[in-house]
Enzyme design. Structure first.
Site, PDB file in Angstrom:
ATOM      1  N   GLU A  17      39.843  19.668  36.668  1.00  9.49           N
ATOM      2  CA  GLU A  17      39.209  18.646  37.320  1.00  9.49           C
ATOM      3  C   GLU A  17      39.294  18.851  38.915  1.00  9.49           C
ATOM      4  O   GLU A  17      38.264  18.542  39.596  1.00  9.49           O
ATOM      5  CB  GLU A  17      39.460  17.197  36.768  1.00  9.49           C
ATOM      6  CG  GLU A  17      39.210  17.038  35.288  1.00  9.49           C
ATOM      7  CD  GLU A  17      40.163  17.468  34.233  1.00  9.49           C
ATOM      8  OE1 GLU A  17      40.336  16.896  33.199  1.00  9.49           O
ATOM      9  OE2 GLU A  17      41.104  18.371  34.624  1.00  9.49           O
ATOM     10  N   LYS A 109      53.493  34.678  47.329  1.00  7.86           N
ATOM     11  CA  LYS A 109      53.746  34.567  46.265  1.00  7.86           C
ATOM     12  C   LYS A 109      55.141  33.520  46.027  1.00  7.86           C
ATOM     13  O   LYS A 109      55.942  33.829  46.995  1.00  7.86           O
ATOM     14  CB  LYS A 109      54.190  35.721  45.361  1.00  7.86           C
ATOM     15  CG  LYS A 109      52.776  36.398  45.130  1.00  7.86           C
ATOM     16  CD  LYS A 109      51.858  35.763  44.012  1.00  7.86           C
ATOM     17  CE  LYS A 109      50.473  36.727  44.193  1.00  7.86           C
ATOM     18  NZ  LYS A 109      50.850  37.870  43.202  1.00  7.86           N
ATOM     19  N   ILE A 431      37.867  46.608  47.859  1.00 11.08           N
ATOM     20  CA  ILE A 431      38.963  46.650  46.659  1.00 11.08           C
ATOM     21  C   ILE A 431      38.329  46.607  45.290  1.00 11.08           C
ATOM     22  O   ILE A 431      39.100  47.065  44.286  1.00 11.08           O
ATOM     23  CB  ILE A 431      39.930  45.398  47.043  1.00 11.08           C
ATOM     24  CG1 ILE A 431      40.454  45.595  48.149  1.00 11.08           C
ATOM     25  CG2 ILE A 431      41.033  45.525  45.879  1.00 11.08           C
ATOM     26  CD1 ILE A 431      41.361  46.928  48.765  1.00 11.08           C
ATOM     27  N   CYS A 516      42.278  29.289  39.810  1.00  8.96           N
ATOM     28  CA  CYS A 516      42.954  29.154  38.665  1.00  8.96           C
ATOM     29  C   CYS A 516      42.758  30.455  37.750  1.00  8.96           C
ATOM     30  O   CYS A 516      41.515  31.434  37.941  1.00  8.96           O
ATOM     31  CB  CYS A 516      42.425  28.202  37.911  1.00  8.96           C
ATOM     32  SG  CYS A 516      42.580  26.520  38.439  1.00  8.96           S
ATOM     33  N   TRP A 561      50.841  39.374  34.803  1.00 10.02           N
ATOM     34  CA  TRP A 561      49.704  38.519  34.690  1.00 10.02           C
ATOM     35  C   TRP A 561      49.347  38.025  33.392  1.00 10.02           C
ATOM     36  O   TRP A 561      48.414  37.478  33.172  1.00 10.02           O
ATOM     37  CB  TRP A 561      48.780  38.823  35.467  1.00 10.02           C
ATOM     38  CG  TRP A 561      49.000  38.729  37.102  1.00 10.02           C
ATOM     39  CD1 TRP A 561      49.975  38.098  37.686  1.00 10.02           C
ATOM     40  CD2 TRP A 561      48.054  39.030  38.158  1.00 10.02           C
ATOM     41  NE1 TRP A 561      49.993  38.187  38.767  1.00 10.02           N
ATOM     42  CE2 TRP A 561      48.737  38.749  39.329  1.00 10.02           C
ATOM     43  CE3 TRP A 561      46.827  39.940  38.229  1.00 10.02           C
ATOM     44  CZ2 TRP A 561      48.201  39.288  40.486  1.00 10.02           C
ATOM     45  CZ3 TRP A 561      46.365  40.197  39.388  1.00 10.02           C
ATOM     46  CH2 TRP A 561      46.738  39.630  40.562  1.00 10.02           C
ATOM     47  N   ASP A 599      45.094  49.166  39.939  1.00  8.54           N
ATOM     48  CA  ASP A 599      45.512  48.008  40.702  1.00  8.54           C
ATOM     49  C   ASP A 599      46.949  47.577  40.178  1.00  8.54           C
ATOM     50  O   ASP A 599      46.920  47.360  39.004  1.00  8.54           O
ATOM     51  CB  ASP A 599      44.583  46.984  40.594  1.00  8.54           C
ATOM     52  CG  ASP A 599      43.457  47.014  41.485  1.00  8.54           C
ATOM     53  OD1 ASP A 599      43.495  47.968  42.648  1.00  8.54           O
ATOM     54  OD2 ASP A 599      42.257  46.179  41.418  1.00  8.54           O
ATOM     55  N   HIS A 694      40.798  35.499  51.839  1.00  6.82           N
ATOM     56  CA  HIS A 694      40.863  34.022  51.030  1.00  6.82           C
ATOM     57  C   HIS A 694      40.529  32.842  52.073  1.00  6.82           C
ATOM     58  O   HIS A 694      40.639  31.785  51.710  1.00  6.82           O
ATOM     59  CB  HIS A 694      42.488  33.998  50.944  1.00  6.82           C
ATOM     60  CG  HIS A 694      43.172  34.996  49.715  1.00  6.82           C
ATOM     61  ND1 HIS A 694      43.584  36.348  50.308  1.00  6.82           N
ATOM     62  CD2 HIS A 694      43.054  35.059  48.554  1.00  6.82           C
ATOM     63  CE1 HIS A 694      43.917  36.957  49.002  1.00  6.82           C
ATOM     64  NE2 HIS A 694      43.554  36.142  48.058  1.00  6.82           N
TER      65      HIS A 694
END
Length: 751
Positions: A17, A109, A431, A516, A561, A599, A694
């Site tokens: 949300e 990170k 990339i 996300c 991941w 990658d 970004h």
């Protein structure tokens, strides 16, 4: 009596949300008041989940519109000069996303997780000024709802240790000034209640920096504990052991110490004794906050019993090993998931905590908890014996491995490749991914739901690829990509085609801001039944005479991941993944693909936080990458890409991976990372990112020319590729097109 707690909770919302509210606001489709309303509802819901489950201490203050480290920078007045004159939400989002006149703050990170934080920027002239409104308002909001609030803050040592200075000064020169602001903040919060509980997160002390920082703990935390006599301070660590910090912090007035008893739990026994002897409370992180497998409650019950042999029950508080930010919210939306009984998301972990707390107190379980406990026993037994988990053929292939690396050395390979490719100096590429438009996502969703047939789906995907190829050719890029329109996520896409994986419907986890990810669930032995990318890449190659890169995700990143099975060492899991990528590379080169990018965006984040454990990780991580590309012929050029990594400590490890070309994210940090490559005499080729993807801002030609000029001061043209920082999936075409056009123009001017 033992009590229960949660170290922290997610904030993006169980159906994302907050993500959608933020993105509507950024797109100008709603005002910030709409975002605030969604945020308030989410805070209320998340607190209520914990209260209804019976959690005694509920985290407050860990909600954020973008990032908690950014929230602290705002609260402390640590605002970089380029954002002067801004205020409110304009200031907040400019700092993390940039604006037309100023680049965003650096993002990297959070320890060895896939969460990203906004790096505080300091310098010798930085001064702090408290704005406690966020924490005061959220604490009042929680108390009005009847929540037993535990205010969460990042501790001063961790805040400074994760900061950077832009003038070469020492961030810790600000320690005294910053501690004064913390004391002021704690004093303000203490006025809100007769007794306040404040958790100060200090995960920096689970790293090797603890040895240098721990001697300064007592003086700092004595001041913090004296800031308000009615404040009970929790010194919280997570992700690893914290012996140096524990030895010092128990000498202060803190009320409790939090330890991660999931990772290296046996190494924490001396720390537990120190906590007991100092009459402190132990916040014992027993439930794994970073993985999604149902806890073996019988085994955890025995662990609680062993803890009770070391410390009294009234000083044993039971909770999560870290914040539940790192796992999905709830299983309630998951349907037709074969392994659902083996899973536990954030809300389900609350029940596990409450059950273990009842055991610690010698209480009988309520009917509901008793039912959960019995189902838990069945799930644990079923998982151990399931044929879904165990594949004898995969195990045998790994056991009989004989080839582990490429046959031809780089010095010979690169000559073959240069002659074959005949690329100009400073070759340009991207990339891999191009924007994932709403239309593209709609096509994939319609195909998954059976609303369109395979022919229609493939037609739409090919149309997108055609457009991507045509655009790249029109602006003069040298090595092209197909844009990855068929891929939802760089790990999930591959996991969907591998045996041993499962996928949640709604298992979203925040990566940064509104971004996300939905990590796949690696639950069993892994194999590749069929080629995964060959058809799409060869189609794209058929549309151009230029070189088309094959795009794969490396085995270490697929593992890091994913939510990874916890019944097998990761060093063995990653070998199985490496063989899947090996098979795919072999098929791609047989199909005529000359350059293949593997990658390893998450290579660095898998690193252990203590040097004593790094050697083992580097060994299996490097070897798995080399195994995955070991079938590549000399004429096949292997690229790799790494995100947000500090390379100075692992540059030799990267060199050992033996990729022909590595692209890295450097736009927010200048050419400092590149200097590390030069300092070690790095021989392979490098593609430093020349602009930050970004941020929505479009870099000018002159800006990129300056970036290239700075790069050329470090490495020669012959060793450099030019590309953006990362994939362009999250950007819009109206940002991507002019940015890449400007990049190519800047390269042409620099050749």
């Amino acid at each position: 009596m033992s009590k229960s707690y949660v170290t922290g909770f997610g904030r993006i919302g169980e159906q994302r949300e907050l993500k959608f509210a933020l993105e509507a606001y950024w797109a100008g489709k709603s005002d910030f008041a709409s975002v605030e309303n969604v945020a308030k509802e989410l805070r209320k819901r998340h607190w209520q989940y914990q209260k209804d489950a019976g959690i005694d201490f509920i985290s407050v203050g860990d909600f954020s519109y973008y990032d908690i480290m950014l929230d602290h920078s705002i609260a402390f007045g640590a605002i970089p000069a380029r954002f002067a004159g801004l205020s409110g939400e304009e200031l907040y989002f400019s700092m993390c996303r940039g604006n037309k006149g100023a680049v965003a703050m650096e993002m990297t990170k959070w320890f060895n997780t896939n969460y990203h934080y906004i790096v505080p920027e300091l310098n010798a002239s930085t001064s702090f000024k408290l704005d406690a409104s966020k924490y005061i308002n959220e604490y009042k909001e929680a108390k009005a709802l009847g929540i037993n609030a535990k205010l969460n803050l990042i501790g001063p040592f961790t805040y400074l240790a994760l900061s950077k200075t832009n003038d070469g000064s020492d961030a810790f020169s600000h320690l005294d000034a910053l501690v004064s602001v913390y004391c002021e903040l704690i004093s303000e919060i203490a006025k809100l209640d007769d007794e306040v509980v404040i958790q100060l997160d200090e995960p920096i002390f689970v790293t090797d920096r603890a040895s240098d920082l721990a001697p300064r703990l007592k003086g700092v935390y004595d001041k913090i504990c004296a800031a308000a006599s009615n404040a009970k301070i929790i010194f919280m660590t997570y992700f690893e052991k914290a012996p140096e910090a524990t030895e010092q912090i128990v000498k202060t007035g803190v009320w409790a110490v939090g330890l991660d008893l999931v990772h290296n739990s046996e190494c924490q026994r001396p720390s537990i004794k120190l906590i007991k002897d100092a009459n402190k409370v132990l916040f014992a992180g027993i439930i794994n906050g970073r993985n999604i497998w149902v806890a073996d409650l019988e085994e955890r019950k025995a662990k609680v019993g062993r803890l009770l042999d070391q410390i009294e029950s009234d000083r044993l508080y039971i909770g999560t090993s870290c914040s539940l930010l790192h796992v999905p919210f709830t299983l309630k939306y998951e349907e037709n998931l074969a392994i659902k009984e083996w899973l536990s998301f954030a809300v389900e972990k609350l029940d596990e905590i409450v059950i273990l707390t009842a055991f610690a107190n010698g209480k009988e379980l309520c009917a509901r908890c008793s039912e959960i406990y019995e189902k838990n026993k069945i799930a644990i037994a079923n998982r151990k014996t399931s044929s879904l988990v165990n594949d004898a053929a995969v195990q045998e292939r790994v056991k009989n491995l004989s080839k582990f690396e490429r046959e031809t050395p780089f010095s010979e390979r690169i000559k073959v490749q240069h002659k074959l490719f005949n690329l100009p100096s400073l070759p340009t590429t991207t990339i891999g991914s191009f924007p994932q438009t709403a239309e593209l996502r709609a096509v994939r969703n319609a195909f998954k739901k059976g609303e369109i047939d395979k022919a229609k789906y493939e037609s739409e995907i090919k149309k997108y690829i055609d457009d991507c190829v045509a655009f790249q050719e029109s602006i003069g890029l040298d090595v092209l990509v197909h844009g990855e329109p068929e891929r939802n996520d760089m790990v999930e896409y591959f996991g969907e085609q591998l045996k041993g994986y499962a996928f949640s419907k709604n298992g979203w986890v925040q990566s940064y801001g509104s971004r996300c990810v939905k990590p796949p669930l690696l639950f069993g032995d892994v194999s590749r039944p069929n080629p995964m990318t060959v058809d799409w890449i060869t189609y794209a190659q058929s549309k151009t005479k230029k070189i088309m890169k094959g795009m794969l995700t490396g085995p270490v990143t697929i593992m890091n991941w994913s939510f990874v099975r916890d019944d097998m060492p990761r060093s063995e899991v990653v070998k199985q993944l490496a063989l899947c990528i090996y098979d795919e590379i072999n098929d791609l080169q047989k199909a005529g693909i000359k350059i293949i990018q593997v990658d390893e965006a998450a290579f660095k984040e898998g690193y252990p936080l203590r040097k004593e454990n790094i050697g083992d990780y580097e060994s299996f991580a490097v070897n798995s990458f080399k195994l995955s590309v070991s079938c590549a012929e000399a004429k096949t050029q292997i690229h790799t890409h790494m995100c947000y990594s500090e390379f100075n400590d692992i540059i030799k490890t990267i060199e050992a991976m033996d990729a022909d070309v590595i692209s890295i994210e450097t736009a927010r940090s200048g050419n400092e990372l590149l200097k590390i490559f030069k300092s070690v005499g790095y021989k392979q080729e490098v593609g430093p990112g020349v602009y930050d993807i970004h941020s929505p801002r479009v870099p000018s030609v002159s800006e990129i020319e300056e970036q290239i000029k700075a790069l050329l001061e470090v490495l020669p043209k012959e060793q450099l590729w030019i590309n953006p920082d990362c994939g362009l999936k999250t950007r819009k075409w109206e940002e991507v097109k002019p940015s890449l056009e400007n990049m190519v123009k800047a390269v042409i001017a620099s050749r």
